[in-house]
Design a protein around this motif. Sequence first.
Motif, short mmCIF file in Angstrom:
data_model
loop_
_atom_site.label_atom_id
_atom_site.label_comp_id
_atom_site.label_asym_id
_atom_site.label_seq_id
_atom_site.Cartn_x
_atom_site.Cartn_y
_atom_site.Cartn_z
N ARG A 4 0.88 -1.09 0.05
CA ARG A 4 0.03 -0.02 0.00
C ARG A 4 1.05 1.53 -0.14
O ARG A 4 0.53 2.35 -0.67
N LEU A 5 1.99 1.07 0.69
CA LEU A 5 2.84 2.27 0.94
C LEU A 5 3.40 2.68 -0.59
O LEU A 5 3.38 3.88 -1.12
N ILE A 6 3.97 1.63 -1.41
CA ILE A 6 4.54 1.82 -2.73
C ILE A 6 3.44 2.44 -3.47
O ILE A 6 3.61 3.35 -4.31
N LYS A 7 2.16 1.66 -3.57
CA LYS A 7 1.12 2.26 -4.38
C LYS A 7 0.75 3.71 -4.23
O LYS A 7 0.45 4.61 -4.97
N HIS A 8 0.87 4.17 -2.95
CA HIS A 8 0.32 5.43 -2.66
C HIS A 8 1.65 6.46 -2.78
O HIS A 8 1.31 7.52 -3.72
N ILE A 9 2.73 6.12 -2.99
CA ILE A 9 4.07 7.04 -3.43
C ILE A 9 3.93 7.00 -4.79
O ILE A 9 4.04 8.24 -5.52
N ALA A 10 3.68 5.96 -5.56
CA ALA A 10 3.33 5.93 -7.10
C ALA A 10 2.35 6.90 -7.49
O ALA A 10 2.47 7.68 -8.37
N ALA A 11 1.28 6.70 -6.74
CA ALA A 11 0.09 7.46 -7.24
C ALA A 11 0.46 9.21 -7.09
O ALA A 11 0.10 9.91 -7.67
N ALA A 12 1.06 9.43 -5.74
CA ALA A 12 1.32 10.50 -5.62
C ALA A 12 2.41 11.33 -6.50
O ALA A 12 2.24 12.48 -6.70
N ALA A 13 3.46 10.35 -7.00
CA ALA A 13 4.22 10.79 -8.03
C ALA A 13 3.87 10.96 -9.57
O ALA A 13 4.30 11.22 -10.45
N GLY A 14 2.36 10.23 -9.56
CA GLY A 14 1.80 10.27 -11.04
C GLY A 14 2.46 9.42 -11.90
O GLY A 14 2.53 9.58 -13.05
N ARG A 15 3.14 8.21 -11.38
CA ARG A 15 4.00 7.27 -12.00
C ARG A 15 3.15 5.94 -12.10
O ARG A 15 2.30 5.43 -11.18
N ASP A 16 3.21 5.48 -13.17
CA ASP A 16 2.71 4.03 -13.41
C ASP A 16 3.45 3.17 -12.65
O ASP A 16 4.80 3.23 -12.38
N LEU A 17 2.74 2.02 -11.93
CA LEU A 17 3.53 0.90 -11.19
C LEU A 17 3.34 -0.52 -11.77
O LEU A 17 2.06 -0.70 -11.99
N GLY A 18 4.32 -0.80 -12.07
CA GLY A 18 4.27 -2.51 -12.41
C GLY A 18 4.38 -3.36 -11.36
O GLY A 18 5.35 -3.00 -10.64
N GLU A 19 3.77 -4.45 -11.40
CA GLU A 19 3.66 -5.41 -10.27
C GLU A 19 4.40 -6.73 -10.70
O GLU A 19 3.83 -7.26 -11.71
N PHE A 20 5.24 -7.43 -10.21
CA PHE A 20 5.60 -8.70 -10.37
C PHE A 20 5.47 -9.75 -9.31
O PHE A 20 6.24 -9.40 -8.32
N ALA A 21 4.87 -10.77 -9.54
CA ALA A 21 4.80 -11.63 -8.31
C ALA A 21 6.04 -12.48 -8.15
O ALA A 21 6.11 -13.23 -9.04
N MET A 22 6.58 -12.58 -7.06
CA MET A 22 7.73 -13.46 -6.83
C MET A 22 7.44 -14.76 -6.12
O MET A 22 6.66 -14.66 -5.20
N HIS A 23 8.09 -15.79 -6.44
CA HIS A 23 8.19 -17.00 -5.63
C HIS A 23 9.32 -17.65 -5.95
O HIS A 23 10.28 -17.43 -6.62
N PRO A 24 9.77 -18.85 -5.24
CA PRO A 24 10.85 -19.50 -5.18
C PRO A 24 11.29 -20.07 -6.50
O PRO A 24 12.30 -20.50 -6.82
N GLY A 25 10.25 -20.31 -7.54
CA GLY A 25 10.59 -21.00 -8.58
C GLY A 25 10.84 -20.07 -9.64
O GLY A 25 11.38 -20.20 -11.16
N VAL A 26 10.85 -18.67 -9.13
CA VAL A 26 11.12 -17.32 -10.33
C VAL A 26 12.78 -17.55 -10.73
O VAL A 26 13.38 -17.33 -9.77
N ASP A 27 12.98 -17.61 -12.03
CA ASP A 27 14.44 -17.32 -12.54
C ASP A 27 14.56 -16.21 -12.55
O ASP A 27 14.00 -15.32 -12.99
N THR A 28 15.97 -15.90 -12.30
CA THR A 28 16.63 -14.30 -12.71
C THR A 28 16.35 -13.83 -13.95
O THR A 28 16.06 -12.57 -14.01
N SER A 29 16.42 -14.70 -15.07
CA SER A 29 16.27 -14.29 -16.41
C SER A 29 14.83 -13.60 -16.51
O SER A 29 14.54 -12.71 -17.36
N GLU A 30 13.73 -14.06 -15.59
CA GLU A 30 12.40 -13.57 -15.89
C GLU A 30 12.25 -12.22 -15.16
O GLU A 30 11.37 -11.45 -15.82
N ILE A 31 13.21 -11.68 -14.58
CA ILE A 31 13.42 -10.40 -14.00
C ILE A 31 14.34 -9.43 -14.77
O ILE A 31 13.85 -8.42 -15.21
N LEU A 32 15.43 -9.89 -15.14
CA LEU A 32 16.43 -9.05 -15.76
C LEU A 32 16.36 -9.42 -17.19
O LEU A 32 17.22 -8.57 -17.98
#
Length: 272
Positions: free
Chosen positions: A224-252
């Motif tokens: 909620r804190l990140i969403k509020h800061i993004a909204a206050a800055a007028g910036r689009d916020l992207g979200e990515f669900a992390m879990h133990p099976g996520v590979d580094t290449s999926e992020i980078l």
Amino acid sequence: VYIPELGRSFTRHADFRVFAAQNPLQQGGGRKGLPKSFLNRFTKVYLQEHTMDDLWIICKSLHSVPEQIVRRMIDFNEAIRLATMVTRSIGTEGSPWEFNLRDLFRWFGLMSRRNGLEVSHDPVEYLRLVYTHRFRNPRDRLAVNQLFNQIFQVESPSIRPTEFITPSHVQIGHSLLARSATGTGSVDVILPSEHLDIAESVLKSVEMGWLVILAGSSGIGKRRLIKHIAAAAGRDLGEFAMHPGVDTSEILGSFEQQDFGRLLNVAYASVI
């Protein structure tokens, strides 16, 4: 050496050398050691940790801060390092810790990039961002402030930052960020008062271009804190669900090198 991605072979130059750097396994936690079959290919050279004199020479030569302040900043960083990594009198929750030259560089970097909203020109201005907010409970944060008071002979302020949002900028305490001209955020965003202290540090990190990790129990308002800061800055916020099976290449992402000369040769060969 044959590089499959390029389809080419390269001959080593007579003066070719490989230099590699590795952090000590006992520092930082969670590091995996390299196999001996790999390490045996290198001549190992060990470097000792920076001494107080090393830090003094480095910081004094790189930053235009009064020498007395530089010395106290180094003394404080060393006191935190000893308390968390040697005596372990504080910081049991959230360990293992690592306090070193990087923290001093962050501290000096903040002092050199003032935006005019600071309450003072003292290092205490950024104590919470660089040190205090990294600790997980009130007892440890109080101990950090007490160490600072002992070394600097200055009381650490306990003023809750205020929030201001205009069509062009968002300000939380001494942190300032230009709002996106193309964003859809409203100027009527109100951050929860209990989060303003942390929000100031998060926004300053964004202002400095630093990465941020919000740590804490579930359900306490991190997202909620990140969403509020993004909204206050007028910036689009992207979200990515992390879990133990996520590979580094999926992020980078991944890297595929292309040789346009080779592609032209293939196209030319197919034409003729």
